[in-house]
Design a protein around this motif. Structure first.
Motif, PDB file in Angstrom:
ATOM      1  N   ALA A 139      70.901   7.183  31.266  1.00  0.00           N
ATOM      2  CA  ALA A 139      70.705   8.576  31.672  1.00  0.00           C
ATOM      3  C   ALA A 139      71.911   9.403  31.213  1.00  0.00           C
ATOM      4  O   ALA A 139      73.040   9.103  31.599  1.00  0.00           O
ATOM      5  N   PRO A 140      71.710  10.430  30.385  1.00  0.00           N
ATOM      6  CA  PRO A 140      72.844  11.244  29.916  1.00  0.00           C
ATOM      7  C   PRO A 140      73.360  12.166  31.014  1.00  0.00           C
ATOM      8  O   PRO A 140      72.585  12.845  31.694  1.00  0.00           O
ATOM      9  N   LEU A 141      74.663  12.182  31.192  1.00  0.00           N
ATOM     10  CA  LEU A 141      75.263  13.046  32.211  1.00  0.00           C
ATOM     11  C   LEU A 141      75.259  14.507  31.794  1.00  0.00           C
ATOM     12  O   LEU A 141      75.266  15.400  32.640  1.00  0.00           O
ATOM     13  N   TRP A 142      75.224  14.768  30.474  1.00  0.00           N
ATOM     14  CA  TRP A 142      75.300  16.155  30.041  1.00  0.00           C
ATOM     15  C   TRP A 142      74.020  16.933  30.311  1.00  0.00           C
ATOM     16  O   TRP A 142      73.997  18.152  30.148  1.00  0.00           O
ATOM     17  N   ILE A 143      72.958  16.257  30.768  1.00  0.00           N
ATOM     18  CA  ILE A 143      71.745  16.977  31.145  1.00  0.00           C
ATOM     19  C   ILE A 143      71.816  17.452  32.592  1.00  0.00           C
ATOM     20  O   ILE A 143      71.005  18.285  33.028  1.00  0.00           O
ATOM     21  N   LEU A 144      72.792  16.954  33.360  1.00  0.00           N
ATOM     22  CA  LEU A 144      72.856  17.249  34.786  1.00  0.00           C
ATOM     23  C   LEU A 144      72.993  18.733  35.117  1.00  0.00           C
ATOM     24  O   LEU A 144      72.388  19.194  36.092  1.00  0.00           O
ATOM     25  N   PRO A 145      73.781  19.533  34.380  1.00  0.00           N
ATOM     26  CA  PRO A 145      73.851  20.955  34.731  1.00  0.00           C
ATOM     27  C   PRO A 145      72.489  21.646  34.743  1.00  0.00           C
ATOM     28  O   PRO A 145      72.208  22.447  35.647  1.00  0.00           O
ATOM     29  N   HIS A 146      71.632  21.335  33.774  1.00  0.00           N
ATOM     30  CA  HIS A 146      70.306  21.945  33.781  1.00  0.00           C
ATOM     31  C   HIS A 146      69.479  21.401  34.945  1.00  0.00           C
ATOM     32  O   HIS A 146      68.774  22.157  35.635  1.00  0.00           O
ATOM     33  N   LEU A 147      69.571  20.109  35.188  1.00  0.00           N
ATOM     34  CA  LEU A 147      68.812  19.517  36.286  1.00  0.00           C
ATOM     35  C   LEU A 147      69.277  20.076  37.628  1.00  0.00           C
ATOM     36  O   LEU A 147      68.458  20.337  38.526  1.00  0.00           O
ATOM     37  N   ARG A 148      70.585  20.272  37.787  1.00  0.00           N
ATOM     38  CA  ARG A 148      71.105  20.839  39.037  1.00  0.00           C
ATOM     39  C   ARG A 148      70.606  22.271  39.233  1.00  0.00           C
ATOM     40  O   ARG A 148      70.242  22.671  40.339  1.00  0.00           O
ATOM     41  N   ARG A 149      70.597  23.044  38.156  1.00  0.00           N
ATOM     42  CA  ARG A 149      70.105  24.425  38.269  1.00  0.00           C
ATOM     43  C   ARG A 149      68.635  24.433  38.679  1.00  0.00           C
ATOM     44  O   ARG A 149      68.220  25.252  39.505  1.00  0.00           O
ATOM     45  N   ILE A 150      67.856  23.539  38.106  1.00  0.00           N
ATOM     46  CA  ILE A 150      66.442  23.443  38.446  1.00  0.00           C
ATOM     47  C   ILE A 150      66.264  23.064  39.912  1.00  0.00           C
ATOM     48  O   ILE A 150      65.466  23.666  40.648  1.00  0.00           O
ATOM     49  N   GLU A 151      67.015  22.069  40.362  1.00  0.00           N
ATOM     50  CA  GLU A 151      66.842  21.587  41.731  1.00  0.00           C
ATOM     51  C   GLU A 151      67.298  22.623  42.749  1.00  0.00           C
ATOM     52  O   GLU A 151      66.663  22.811  43.796  1.00  0.00           O
ATOM     53  N   LEU A 152      68.384  23.321  42.474  1.00  0.00           N
ATOM     54  CA  LEU A 152      68.875  24.350  43.395  1.00  0.00           C
ATOM     55  C   LEU A 152      67.899  25.515  43.501  1.00  0.00           C
ATOM     56  O   LEU A 152      67.749  26.121  44.559  1.00  0.00           O
TER      57      LEU A 152
END
Length: 377
Positions: free
Chosen positions: A266-279
Motif C-alpha cells: 500500500a503506497p503511503l503517498w496516496i494517504l493525503p487524498h484518502l484522508r481528504r475523502i474520509e474527512l
C-alpha cells in the motif's frame, strides 16, 4: 607493519519490479479463452485489460474493477468457484481491468505517483471506451470493489462513463466511512513514516527480518490469532491501520496461502487524498488548480444527480474497513436524490474482501450480483 583489511561485502539491494510488464494472471480457464489486450490510459500509463471469451457472441459485457493493491486475480481464483465462473455460466462476457493501483503492476512501489483522480479521469473511462468499441450496442455492466468502486463513482458523477446498464458497488461508493482509530492511525502513521518509507509491504518473506519494515509487522502481530505475517498485516491490521479486511474463517486455506500474491504493498503517498475523502465523508477531487482534472466534480456526492444507471450497493455485515458506508450511502441518496435507482443489500457474516475471496462467496454473494444484472440485461 601494514595491516591488510578485507572490505565488507556490499549489501544486496532489494529487488523491485521497475518494468510495466504485467505479472501473469492465475486461473484455470483455457488459455485460448483469455485475451490480454495491450492497453494504455490517455496519460500514457500502461494498464492491464483482459477479456474472457465466453465462446459465443452477443452476450452482455461486465467490467470488473478490483480494489487498491489487489488485481484482476481476485475475480479469477482457481481454487474456488469465482465471479468470472459465475458470470460465464449466467450468460455474460467478463472484462477485467488492472488499473494503476493493481499489484500486477509496479506503480505502488516505483514509478510516477498518482491520485484517485487519475484513476477516475484516465483509467476507467479509457477501459469503458475500449470495451464499447468491441461490443457495439450490447449492454455493459460494471462490478466494482472498494477503491475501484470509489473511483468509479467519481467517473460516473463526472459524466465520463454514461449509459452503463447497471453498477454493482461493493464495500464503498460515494460516502466513505472509516472507524475513528483507523482514520487516526492513517493520519499519524502517514506523517511519521513518510520520511522513511513510501509504501507498506505485505509479504514478510520479501523484506526479511532485519529491515525497516520489521516494526510494522511486529505491530500488526499484536493480539493476532493467525501466525502468518501477511495475514496479520491484512486481517489484523489492514496495512497498519488497525482495520480488518476479511472474516478469517470465510477464507479457504489455499486462498489464505496466496494473500501475499493477491494483495500488494500500500503506497503511503496516496494517504493525503484518502484522508481528504474520509474527512469529507464523500469522494472529493484532489487536484484543485490543475486544469486537466477540471471535468471531475469537486465533490462527487453533490454531483450524484448525474448518475444515470441503477446501482446495487453491497456490503458485508462485518466490514471491518469501511463499516456501514454503503448503508449510509443508500440513506443519503434516498434523501438527497430520491429519483435515483439505488438499492442496498447486506451480506450476513461477511467482511470486506471475503465477499469475493471467500470460500462460500459463490453461494452467499454472487447470487445477489447475478439477480441484479439479470433484471437489467
Amino acid at each position: 607493519m601494514i595491516f591488510r583489511t578485507t572490505p565488507a561485502p556490499r549489501r544486496q539491494l532489494r529487488r523491485v519490479r521497475t518494468t510495466t510488464a504485467l505479472r501473469p494472471l492465475r486461473h484455470r480457464l483455457d488459455p485460448a479463452r483469455v485475451e490480454e489486450i495491450p492497453f494504455r490510459a490517455a496519460d500514457g500509463v500502461r494498464l492491464g485489460l483482459t477479456r474472457v471469451d465466453p465462446g459465443e457472441s452477443g452476450r452482455p459485457a461486465v467490467l470488473l474493477l478490483h480494489g487498491h493493491t489487489a488485481s484482476a486475480d481476485m475475480f479469477l481464483l482457481p481454487e474456488t468457484r469465482n465471479l468470472v465462473d459465475s458470470l460465464l455460466d449466467d450468460g455474460y462476457e467478463p472484462w477485467l481491468l488492472d488499473w494503476r493501483g493493481s499489484c500486477r503492476l509496479p506503480y505502488n512501489e516505483t514509478g510516477q505517483r498518482y491520485t484517485y483522480d487519475d484513476v477516475a479521469l484516465y483509467d476507467i473511462p479509457a477501459a469503458v471506451s475500449h470495451i464499447r468499441e468491441r461490443i457495439g450496442e450490447r449492454p455493459l455492466f460494471v462490478v466494482a470493489h472498494c477503491i475501484g468502486s470509489l473511483t468509479l463513482s467519481l467517473s460516473m458523477t463526472a459524466g465520463l462513463v454514461p449509459g452503463l446498464a447497471g453498477v454493482v458497488s461493493q464495500g464503498v461508493f460515494l460516502t466513505p466511512k472509516l472507524a475513528g482509530r483507523t482514520s487516526l492511525r492513517m493520519s499519524v502513521a502517514g506523517e511519521l513514516l513518510k520520511s522513511r518509507i513510501d509504501h507498506i509491504p505485505v509479504d514478510f518473506r520479501k523484506v526479511g527480518l532485519w529491515s525497516k519494515y520489521t516494526p510494522l509487522f511486529a505491530l500488526a502481530s499484536r493480539k493476532a490469532d493467525c501466525p502468518d505475517p501477511t495475514c496479520q498485516m491484512l486481517h489484523n491490521s489492514a496495512w497498519g491501520s488497525g482495520a480488518s479486511l476479511f472474516v478469517h474463517e470465510n477464507v479457504s486455506e489455499a486462498t489464505h496461502d496466496r494473500l501475499a500474491e493477491l494483495l500488494g504493498p500500500a503506497p503511503l503517498w496516496i494517504l493525503p487524498h484518502l484522508r481528504r475523502i474520509e474527512l469529507a465523508r464523500s469522494v472529493v477531487r484532489w487536484h484543485e488548480t490543475d486544469g486537466r482534472y477540471r471535468s471531475l466534480p469537486r465533490n462527487a456526492l453533490d454531483a450524484a444527480g448525474r448518475i444515470d444507471t441503477p446501482v446495487l450497493l453491497l456490503a458485508g455485515s462485518e466490514n471491518g474497513l469501511w463499516l456501514d458506508s454503503q448503508k449510509l450511502c443508500h440513506e443519503v441518496l434516498a434523501h438527497r436524490q430520491p429519483q435515483l435507482d439505488v438499492r442496498y443489500t447486506e451480506i450476513p457474516g461477511y467482511g470486506h474482501l471475503d465477499t469475493f475471496l471467500g470460500r462460500g462467496a459463490a453461494l452467499d454473494v454472487f447470487g445477489h450480483i447475478l439477480d441484479f444484472l439479470g433484471e437489467r440485461r
